[in-house]
Design a protein around this motif. Structure first.
Motif, mmCIF file in Angstrom:
data_model
loop_
_atom_site.group_PDB
_atom_site.id
_atom_site.type_symbol
_atom_site.label_atom_id
_atom_site.label_comp_id
_atom_site.label_asym_id
_atom_site.label_seq_id
_atom_site.Cartn_x
_atom_site.Cartn_y
_atom_site.Cartn_z
ATOM 1 N N TYR A 1 1.026 -1.274 0.078
ATOM 2 C CA TYR A 1 -0.031 0.024 0.095
ATOM 3 C C TYR A 1 0.770 1.453 0.116
ATOM 4 N N SER A 2 2.040 1.165 0.085
ATOM 5 C CA SER A 2 3.121 2.349 -0.002
ATOM 6 C C SER A 2 4.207 1.925 -0.847
ATOM 7 N N LEU A 3 4.516 3.317 -1.487
ATOM 8 C CA LEU A 3 5.911 2.969 -2.408
ATOM 9 C C LEU A 3 7.097 3.197 -1.533
ATOM 10 N N LEU A 4 6.833 3.469 -0.324
ATOM 11 C CA LEU A 4 8.168 3.343 0.638
ATOM 12 C C LEU A 4 8.037 1.853 1.390
ATOM 13 N N ASP A 5 7.176 0.978 1.237
ATOM 14 C CA ASP A 5 7.382 -0.365 1.620
ATOM 15 C C ASP A 5 8.667 -0.749 0.946
ATOM 16 N N THR A 6 9.768 -0.785 1.193
ATOM 17 C CA THR A 6 10.802 -1.134 0.624
ATOM 18 C C THR A 6 12.165 -1.000 1.590
ATOM 19 N N GLU B 1 4.862 11.284 3.106
ATOM 20 C CA GLU B 1 5.905 10.305 2.721
ATOM 21 C C GLU B 1 6.912 11.305 2.157
ATOM 22 N N LEU B 2 6.696 12.367 1.321
ATOM 23 C CA LEU B 2 7.709 13.137 0.866
ATOM 24 C C LEU B 2 8.223 14.050 2.008
ATOM 25 N N ALA B 3 7.611 14.467 2.806
ATOM 26 C CA ALA B 3 8.023 15.200 3.973
ATOM 27 C C ALA B 3 9.041 14.534 4.800
ATOM 28 N N PHE B 4 8.528 13.194 5.097
ATOM 29 C CA PHE B 4 9.469 12.215 5.878
ATOM 30 C C PHE B 4 10.792 12.117 5.119
ATOM 31 N N LEU B 5 10.872 11.920 3.819
ATOM 32 C CA LEU B 5 12.091 11.726 2.982
ATOM 33 C C LEU B 5 12.892 12.820 3.353
ATOM 34 N N ASN B 6 12.428 14.242 3.155
ATOM 35 C CA ASN B 6 13.178 15.253 3.336
ATOM 36 C C ASN B 6 13.760 15.708 4.476
ATOM 37 N N THR C 1 15.263 0.460 11.132
ATOM 38 C CA THR C 1 14.857 -0.413 10.297
ATOM 39 C C THR C 1 14.984 0.029 8.881
ATOM 40 N N SER C 2 15.267 -1.241 7.934
ATOM 41 C CA SER C 2 15.790 -0.933 6.768
ATOM 42 C C SER C 2 14.517 -0.548 5.910
ATOM 43 N N ASN C 3 13.233 -0.808 6.449
ATOM 44 C CA ASN C 3 12.105 -0.431 5.665
ATOM 45 C C ASN C 3 11.750 0.932 5.919
ATOM 46 N N VAL C 4 11.599 1.565 4.759
ATOM 47 C CA VAL C 4 11.301 3.234 4.837
ATOM 48 C C VAL C 4 10.101 3.448 5.351
ATOM 49 N N PHE D 1 7.891 1.573 7.292
ATOM 50 C CA PHE D 1 7.845 1.388 8.765
ATOM 51 C C PHE D 1 8.689 2.376 9.619
ATOM 52 N N SER D 2 9.874 2.906 8.898
ATOM 53 C CA SER D 2 10.560 4.054 9.648
ATOM 54 C C SER D 2 9.631 5.380 9.837
ATOM 55 N N HIS D 3 8.828 5.455 8.735
ATOM 56 C CA HIS D 3 8.037 6.635 8.995
ATOM 57 C C HIS D 3 6.929 6.421 9.676
ATOM 58 N N ARG D 4 6.168 5.017 9.816
ATOM 59 C CA ARG D 4 5.180 4.939 10.639
ATOM 60 C C ARG D 4 5.463 4.940 12.119
ATOM 61 N N PHE D 5 6.651 4.400 12.567
ATOM 62 C CA PHE D 5 7.109 4.126 13.815
ATOM 63 C C PHE D 5 8.030 5.557 14.364
ATOM 64 N N GLY D 6 8.360 6.345 13.585
ATOM 65 C CA GLY D 6 9.341 7.274 13.964
ATOM 66 C C GLY D 6 10.782 6.492 14.347
ATOM 67 N N LEU D 7 11.223 5.798 13.497
ATOM 68 C CA LEU D 7 12.698 5.149 13.505
ATOM 69 C C LEU D 7 13.506 5.620 12.427
ATOM 70 N N THR D 8 14.756 5.388 12.501
ATOM 71 C CA THR D 8 15.651 5.892 11.761
ATOM 72 C C THR D 8 15.788 4.789 10.166
#
Length: 446
Positions: free
Chosen positions: A18-23, A80-85, A236-239, A241-248
């Motif tokens: 469901y997410s392009l960042l699920d990678t 997601e864009l804001a998270f990546l930035n 986590t390597s997963n971008v 889940f990094s966004h969802r849980f506030g992880l690096t």
């Protein structure tokens, strides 16, 4: 805003992507480097099931087809864009702009094929219970991906976890999620109590989205309760889940980067050096600075690692450390200690271990590497996101698939990988043998 650990979505009854960042992050960093350095390179990828006795059903394959088609609908969201930035400042604006517009095109880039099979334990067990209808028929999956490297590089991770999910939705269904979060919590607690620094690397072969979610919830809870000390859940390597849980988000580069460079240049003696040089040119010195050693054998990599990246400085000095992903980890520690000492490098370097780890192996390698004077980190994958037993026989493990998607050619030339372990060699056999001969390749480090 990141979701708090205590609340949020419960996606156990949903499926797919469901997410392009699920990678994994390294796919984005590599895509960024490909966009800058090799935007016109054509590639092909191929799928390999290293556990061929574990097959999916035709119904699982049809589900996989539906989910693969859904890839074409994925878009980067404003959040997601804001998270990546904010979280990935090393990704340049030109790449972020590219990713905003990025679209999978599965209809023209992806081919899925199902071949019915009469062998395999699942097939025999099903036949013993009675006649199979067409949807229950087991078989082998073929996945072929073709296109520009920059356009197709992101297929690998979602297709791998979708194949895994298809298998566990339709072939092996004798399991449930009970105890998974607590199991991950206990694993995280053991690692933290030993002072280990580690990240969750389990996206590619997870049992499902929910299995990775539960693993992360357990690890985060263990981290929150940790009383302090050298141990740390790095991220986590997963971008997604990094966004969802506030992880690096954690990751740098994969074998694919060096494989394609070698294939398009035909220069296996310098492919590692070219890859390191282009990486620095893309991201700068000291950024994303963990080097992967074993694409064409670690000994060959170290010959390149010792070369000058700029006047007065070698690549070994510039990079913060290395990642061990095949071969004997203890032998690798000795090799790296001898190497850094021979180069007169006094700065403390890091070894990241990422090859088929469990808690016991992490504790073992942690001790060995620390005693050799290294900083140590771990990327723990399948052991966290796909560690299950059978409901009907709780002492019997519900085995995960061992599956890979590797680049098979670049600009029409075979692309190969020659690890420190023969079982991980991939690609055209004749090219593998020729490269081994030309490089004086030795199978095991010692």
């Amino acid at each position: 805003m990141a979701e708090p650990i205590s609340g949020g979505l419960d996606l156990r009854d949903t499926d797919g992507i469901y997410s392009l960042l699920d990678t994994d992050l390294y796919k984005l960093t590599m895509q960024c480097a490909v966009l800058k350095c090799f935007p016109d390179t054509d590639v092909a990828y191929a799928f390999t099931n290293r556990t061929p006795e574990l097959k999916i059903t035709r119904a699982g394959f049809e589900w996989l087809q539906l989910q693969s088609a859904k890839l074409g609908k994925l878009r980067l969201t404003p959040d997601e864009l804001a998270f990546l930035n904010s979280s990935c400042p090393y990704l340049p604006k030109v790449y972020i702009s590219y990713l905003e517009k990025f679209r999978f095109r599965p209809a023209e880039q992806l081919t899925l094929t199902f071949t019915p099979s009469k062998d395999g334990s699942e097939q025999m067990e099903a036949e013993q219970k009675g006649a199979l209808d067409d949807k229950q028929q087991f078989g082998n999956v073929e996945i072929d991906i073709k296109g520009k490297w920059v356009d197709t590089i992101l297929y690998e991770i979602p297709l791998l976890f979708l194949v895994s999910e298809a298998y566990f939705k339709f072939s092996d269904t004798d399991w449930n999620y009970e105890g998974q979060e607590e199991q991950a919590y206990n694993k995280g607690k053991q690692l933290l109590d030993d002072g280990c620094v580690f990240s969750e690397f389990g996206t590619r072969r997870r049992r499902s989205y929910h299995s990775q979610e539960l693993a992360l919830r357990g690890l985060i809870r263990a981290s929150q309760e940790y009383s302090g000390g050298p141990g740390k859940l790095n991220g986590t390597s997963n971008v997604h889940f990094s966004h969802r849980f506030g992880l690096t988000p954690i990751g740098t580069v994969a074998h694919e980067w060096f494989m394609v460079i070698a294939a398009i240049t035909g220069d296996y003696t310098s492919a590692n050096e070219i890859g390191l040089r282009e990486w620095i040119d893309c991201f700068g010195e000291g950024v994303l600075g963990i080097a992967l050693t074993d694409t064409f054998g670690t000994e060959q990599f170290l010959r390149c690692f010792a070369r000058q990246s700029n006047p007065g400085k070698s690549y070994a000095e510039v990079f913060a450390g290395v990642r061990q992903d095949s071969g004997d980890p203890e032998a690798f520690v000795k090799v790296m200690r001898r190497f850094y000492d021979s180069q007169g490098i006094k700065e403390k370097k890091t070894i990241v271990f990422s090859d088929s780890l469990d808690v016991g192996l992490c504790l073992k390698y942690h001790k060995v590497a620390r005693e050799a004077g290294f900083g140590v980190s771990f990327g723990v994958g399948t052991f966290l996101t796909n560690d299950f037993t059978h409901l009907s026989e709780p002492t019997k493990k519900s085995d995960p698939l061992n599956i890979v998607i590797k680049v098979s050619s670049a600009n029409g030339n075979p692309a190969v990988k020659i690890s420190d372990e023969i079982s991980k060699n991939t690609g055209d056999r004749a090219t593998v043998n020729k490269v081994k001969h030309d490089l004086g390749y030795v199978e095991n480090l010692g």
